[in-house]
Every structure is written in C-alpha cells, then in structure tokens.
Design a protein around this motif. Structure first.
Motif, short mmCIF file in Angstrom:
data_model
loop_
_atom_site.label_atom_id
_atom_site.label_comp_id
_atom_site.label_asym_id
_atom_site.label_seq_id
_atom_site.Cartn_x
_atom_site.Cartn_y
_atom_site.Cartn_z
N ARG A 97 0.82 -1.21 0.00
CA ARG A 97 0.00 0.00 0.00
C ARG A 97 0.86 1.26 0.00
O ARG A 97 0.37 2.35 0.24
N GLN A 450 -18.17 -7.52 -0.78
CA GLN A 450 -17.16 -6.69 -1.42
C GLN A 450 -17.74 -5.30 -1.60
O GLN A 450 -18.93 -5.07 -1.45
N ARG A 471 -10.36 2.76 -8.99
CA ARG A 471 -10.02 1.46 -8.41
C ARG A 471 -8.66 1.52 -7.72
O ARG A 471 -8.49 1.05 -6.60
N GLN A 472 -7.68 2.09 -8.41
CA GLN A 472 -6.34 2.16 -7.86
C GLN A 472 -6.31 3.03 -6.60
O GLN A 472 -5.68 2.68 -5.59
N TYR A 475 -7.90 1.22 -3.61
CA TYR A 475 -7.02 0.16 -3.08
C TYR A 475 -5.86 0.76 -2.30
O TYR A 475 -5.52 0.30 -1.21
N ASN A 476 -5.24 1.81 -2.84
CA ASN A 476 -4.10 2.42 -2.16
C ASN A 476 -4.48 3.03 -0.82
O ASN A 476 -3.74 2.93 0.16
N ALA A 479 -7.00 -0.20 1.03
CA ALA A 479 -6.68 -1.62 0.84
C ALA A 479 -7.93 -2.43 0.50
O ALA A 479 -8.12 -3.54 0.97
N ASN A 481 -10.64 -3.81 -2.61
CA ASN A 481 -10.94 -4.06 -4.00
C ASN A 481 -12.39 -3.65 -4.28
O ASN A 481 -13.29 -3.91 -3.47
N THR A 564 -4.25 -4.24 -9.11
CA THR A 564 -5.33 -3.75 -8.25
C THR A 564 -6.38 -2.98 -9.04
O THR A 564 -7.54 -2.94 -8.66
N SER A 565 -5.96 -2.36 -10.17
CA SER A 565 -6.93 -1.64 -10.99
C SER A 565 -7.82 -2.59 -11.78
O SER A 565 -8.83 -2.18 -12.34
N ASP A 569 -7.73 -7.52 -4.96
CA ASP A 569 -7.20 -7.10 -3.67
C ASP A 569 -6.30 -8.21 -3.15
O ASP A 569 -6.01 -9.18 -3.85
N SER A 570 -5.84 -8.11 -1.90
CA SER A 570 -4.89 -9.09 -1.37
C SER A 570 -5.51 -10.49 -1.30
O SER A 570 -4.81 -11.49 -1.50
#
Length: 654
Positions: A97, A450, A471-472, A475-476, A479, A481, A564-565, A569-570
């Motif tokens: 992240r 989700q 999306r990016q 996530y950043n 964290a 999705n 991630t885009s 996610d993880s």
C-alpha cells in the motif's frame, strides 16, 4: 478468579503449574512444526521484554506494537503490560500500500502519543526507514532484542487500546481494562466450554480482537496450546489448513464467513484421493461479518467424507467496544439457525454470554456487559447500555443481526465506513464525480461482501480511464478491491423527494447492472499442462482467471495495468497465486507480487523462473520460509527492487 486477576496472573500461574506445556507452536505452509514455546519459556521471554521496555517507558506510556504475527508479537504485547505500559496492537507493515501504511501509522501516533513503537529490525532498517518519516513527541523505536533481566510486575490500567477494525477518518481506540479483558476471556471459556485441553489453531491477524483475544490471550487464560498457521496459506491453499486441523487434532479454529466458505468449497471440490478426518474439530467460531446461510448447507455436505458438519459452526457476535464477545451459539445448546427478517434469511448469532444483557429500541441493538470497555481514547465514556448501531431482532432469546443503522460495510471481517470512502473519492476526483455511493455487495467467489460503488458524474468530460484510477485510488487508500462499479449520469441517481440519496435504490441499481462477462469455458484450455508454458500462455491464464472471478475485462491495455486496478485485492491475489501454483504444479513465493504488479511482469517472471521453481508441495532443505502476511517478506521483496521500482512503491497512493 479474583478482582485483581489479570492475563499476566494466568501467565505466571501457568509458568509454574504447566511450565513444560507448549503454549504456542508455529507451523509452516505444509503444516510442519517450526518452533515451539512452552509456558515456562514464554514467561521468561515476557519478563525479559518487560525489563527492556521499562527502561524507556514512563508510567502508563502507550506502546504501539507493529510486529508480524508470531511469538515476538505476543511477547511484546504481554511485556508491555508487565512493564506498566498500555499496549496498542497494530497491523504489521504492508508495503503493497506504499506510503499509505506510514500515513495511517502516523495517525495512530498522533492519536495515542506513544512513548515507544516496537517493530522488526528489518522494517526499522529497511529502505523505507520509518523513523525518518514518522514523528512523535519523545517517540522511541525498539526491536525485539530483549535484554536479560527480571522486573517486578508493574501492571497499570488500562491494559490496552483496541482500535476498531477497518478504516475511519479518525482512529478510535476502545479503552480495555484488565478487568474487562479477564471478564471477556471468562465469557469465552464458559460459552465455548473450553478447558486446558482445548487445542487452538489460528491464522487470524493478531492485532485484531478476534485473533488476539479469542485465540492468543484465551489460550494463556486456559493454559492450553495454540498452533499458529500462516495466514496467506489459508487463502492460497485451504486444504493445507484442513491437513493441519487433522494432524494436530485441533478442537477450535474459526474465522469470518469468507474463510470458512473457502475451506468448505475446497473440501467439497478436493480430489477423490484427498482424505482428512476432521472429527476432532468441535468449534469453528464464525463472526466479524454476515454469516451466509449457504455456509450451513456446505458444511453439512462434508459429513460423510470428512466426519464434520454444520454442528461445528459456532456463529457469534461481538464488537471492539465490548472487548470481544457478546453472543455465542452454545456448542451443545439449542440453535434456531435461521429466521426470515425483511425477506432475508438470517443466521442466528446465538444467545448472550454470561454477564451480557441485550435490548432493542426501534430494532437498534443495545448491549450491557461486564466486559464493556471504558470508552474511546480521547473520546466519550460509554454509558451502561452501549448503542451498537446494529439493527437486530431477538427471537426466542437468540440474536439475529440484519443490518446497520449507520453505513458500515463489513468486508473480510473488517469495518469500513461508507462515508469515509465516499468523501475521499469525491474529494480526489471532483469535479467530474458529483456523488459516490459505497455499498456492500455479495462476492460469490470469496463468500463475503465486497465494495460496490455507484458513481454519479457531473459532465460528459468524465474520462474513460478514470474508472481504473478510482479502483487504484481506493485500493491504495483503503486496501479495498472494488467488486463492482457502475457509472451513471447524476440525473439517474435514485433520491428521495427532498434530494437525499436512496441507498436501497442505489444498491438495487448496482445489483441489476450487467455482470462482467465470464470465460469459464475457455479456462478448460488450461486444465492440462504438458510442457513449459510461454509468457503469452501464462498471461492469458491470468487474464481469463481475473475475468472469470469477477475482475475487469483485461483487454490489450490490461496486461500493463496495475493488478489492483483490475479488481484484485490481497485476498484475490492469494487466490490467483493458488490457481497458478495448481496449473503450473510449481511452488511460487507469495512476495512475487511485490515485484510484479502487472500481468505482463508476472507472466514474464514466471516464464523466466519456471525451470528453477520448486515442485508444488515439495519441501526443499534449506529453503527460507516466506510469508506474505509478515512484514519481513514484503521488505525482503522491496530490497530486490531497482531504485525506480522502489520509488514507485513508495509513491503509490499519492
């Protein structure tokens, strides 16, 4: 149990009476025993840690513990309490992240004003150098290199600050006293009928209350044995967890709905020659997120083959403000299982624990408990009856949760505030984005919720690539999705007559939007692998897997887009890794995603390394254990990056 009893009292007692009994047993990905700490050894480690910590700790000083899961974390936590400090458990470093981890850690420092932060030496001395970026008055850094020495127990109140899960605008830490903690541990013991012969297996995050209190500290309270299993392996290869449950005759192991769903699916679809006997597994506690009624059916389907069924599932309900548990389905008690509320089938969360009372006012749940925290750090003190914000009905003495008064989205057992997500996106992407509605939607792959986003735009100038940018960004920053995103003109946003957004209408609009196109039939082309695949074949496998599992349609540009885009996610990265391992029949280090953040980079690296990758499920002597969940693994990957790649990692999220 006396009023003066603390968790440290039970550690000391067990070190005398059960000194040679294993307290914690660390396992590797193949469920092999790597390290054992007895109660006698743990006591010595904790007192040595306390001696070291006390040298720089003022009375009641706060200590942030940001270590990877393991015995070092446990020792640091208990050592802090022994030295008279206030423990503040925090997530281990997550450099996927970028600087966002450091930003959130700085918020925690600002909130708690700690005297000390305990981190791994790898993190402290890495290229990130957190001490250069994080500031706090009188702040000192410490690594788990405990000095030999003894210290008289200096326990003070409170025991710890337990920050609510997820991501909020401002961190909120519940003040947990030693009395509340011990009361909560006694509740769990009685509700689950635990004793010193209970065998725990946990993979849950140690900084969060379900893993920390429900497993790690409960184990010390009982004087029992707890096995520590690598977290990411549960997602990548759930059958390895099943093997560990059998091998160590585990009686209690649980988690959020999504994890138990993954395990049940894996067992149902396992090869015919896969055999495990799970008859010793008596309690699979299930909480932190909505329990899917279909999970009961899936577990019942396991009975004939694995000697386990839905009776092992122990639905429960709790919250950080109540230290941990509120209601539990008693293992041998009656269980109504399901009620239909507002047209939905709801699974019972059980009955109130000893010392807990419940009531509802206009369907909002209020809790009275002997394990209630005092209040929030730098915030209000809790009243006798805590307002939970959960919507519920009590039927036949059992609790049925069916919604939230406030807009909180529970994903993977963590709470996320919809308003925080909406405000952050709107601020970042204004003026093109007029309104954002963040909603929970079902994820059929993971069996959990989700994030769904309904994006209302102001003008026709909204750029097509901005969907990937959103999306990016999400996530950043969080964290998270985005499971499904729909962009509409502002006029199409469902609103009330006075202009307020109708969240139920927004959810209906989002759910009815066209689902992503799946390519299940094409995946069959990858079922047999008779030769080394080309880079293009590996890339095709990854792209089709992403599309099949609810991600974005990859397309030509998608091969060089950040994973991630594309909707990973993880959790889904771990699932993709497991799918690649099964297809290639190779073992792949989880930290590969630290170096390869696009399909193209991932496919290229796997092609180049293919001949040197170890065969799947084969242990090679001398191999270094790498665990994606541990901070050291992330940082080891970071150290291998070029200067340009490292800079890109650190700038992610800006």
């Amino acid at each position: 149990m006396t009023m003066e009893a603390t968790i440290l009292s039970f550690l000391e007692k067990n070190s005398i009476e059960r000194g040679l009994v294993p307290a914690y047993c660390e396992l590797n990905e193949q469920a092999e025993l790597q390290h054992t700490v007895t109660y006698g050894e743990l006591y010595k480690k904790v007192t040595a840690a306390a001696y070291t910590i006390a040298a720089t700790l003022p009375p009641c000083g706060r200590v942030i513990i940001a270590l990877p899961d393991g015995t070092d974390f446990i020792t640091a936590l208990l050592g802090t309490m022994w030295a008279g400090g206030v423990a503040v458990p925090y997530a281990p470093p997550d450099l996927h992240r970028g600087v966002t981890y450091l930003e959130n850690l700085q918020k925690l420092i600002d909130s708690t004003e700690p005297a000390l932060i305990i981190v791994s030496e790898t993190f402290l001395n890495s290229a990130v150098r957190p001490a250069r970026f994080l500031a706090g008055k009188g702040l000192k850094w410490l690594v788990p290199a405990w000095k030999n020495g003894t210290l008289k127990q200096m326990t003070t109140e409170p025991a710890m600050l337990q920050y609510t899960s997820g991501s909020t605008s401002e961190p909120k830490g519940a003040i947990v006293t030693h009395k509340a903690l011990v009361n909560s541990l006694e509740m769990v013991k009685k509700a689950f009928e635990f004793d010193e012969n209970t065998r725990f297996l946990t993979w849950l995050p140690m900084h969060h209350n379900m893993g920390l209190i429900g497993n790690i500290l409960e184990n010390i309270y009982l004087g029992s044995t707890c096995y520590l299993f690598p977290r990411e392996e549960v997602l990548k290869n759930p059958l390895a967890l099943a093997k560990a449950l059998e091998k160590y005759q585990i009686s209690c192991s649980g988690g959020p709905n999504f994890a138990l769903n993954l395990l049940a699916e894996a067992l149902i679809n396992a090869p015919k020659d896969f055999k495990v006997d799970l008859s010793k597994w008596r309690e699979a506690f299930c909480g932190s997120e909505t329990i899917d009624p279909d999970l009961l059916r899936k577990f019942d389907a396991l009975k004939e083959r694995y000697q386990v069924d839905s009776s092992v599932l122990i639905p429960c309900y709790g919250l950080s403000e109540a230290t941990l548990v509120v209601t539990v389905k008693q293992p041998k008690g009656s269980f109504s299982r399901l009620e239909t509320i507002n047209g939905h089938r709801i699974v019972s969360c059980g009955r109130p624990c000893v010392g807990v009372e419940l009531k509802t006012i206009n369907d909002e749940l209020f809790v009275k408990s002997t394990a209630l925290a005092e209040g929030y750090w730098h915030g209000e003190r809790f009243p006798e009856w805590l307002e939970t914000g959960d919507l519920a009905q009590i039927v036949g003495g059992e609790l049925f949760i069916y919604g939230r008064k406030k807009e909180i989205i529970i994903i993977g057992g963590k709470n996320y505030y919809a308003r925080d997500i909406e405000s952050a996106i709107k601020e970042r992407f204004a003026p093109a984005v007029a309104e954002i509605v963040a909603l929970p939607i079902s994820d059929v792959v993971l069996g959990t919720e989700q994030l769904g986003l309904l994006v209302a735009i102001n003008t026709q100038e909204y750029p097509a690539q901005q969907a990937s940018e959103i999306r990016q960004f999400v996530y950043n920053k969080f964290a998270l999705n985005i499971g499904k995103m729909l962009v509409v003109e502002r006029a199409l946003l469902p609103t009330t007559p006075n202009g307020k957004i109708k969240r139920d209408g927004a959810l209906k609009l989002l759910k009815n939007a066209a689902a992503p196109k799946f390519f299940t039939d094409k995946m069959s082309n990858f079922s047999q692998l008779s030769k080394k695949p080309t880079t293009e074949e590996i890339a095709a496998f990854c792209s089709l897997w992403i599309e099949q599992n609810g991600g974005e349609i990859v397309g030509e540009k998608g091969f060089t887009a950040d994973l991630t885009s594309l909707g990973l996610d993880s959790l889904k990265l771990a699932l993709l890794l497991g799918a690649l391992e099964e297809w290639l029949d190779k073992s792949i280090s989880a930290w590969i995603f630290g170096e390869c953040q696009t399909i193209k980079a991932l496919a290229t690296k796997l092609f180049r390394q293919y001949d040197n990758l170890p065969d799947r499920n084969v242990v090679h002597a001398g191999d270094k254990k790498i665990d994606l969940a541990a901070a050291e693994s992330y940082l080891a990957a970071m150290d291998k990056l070029s200067t340009e790649e490292l800079r890109a990692q650190l700038n992610a999220g800006n």
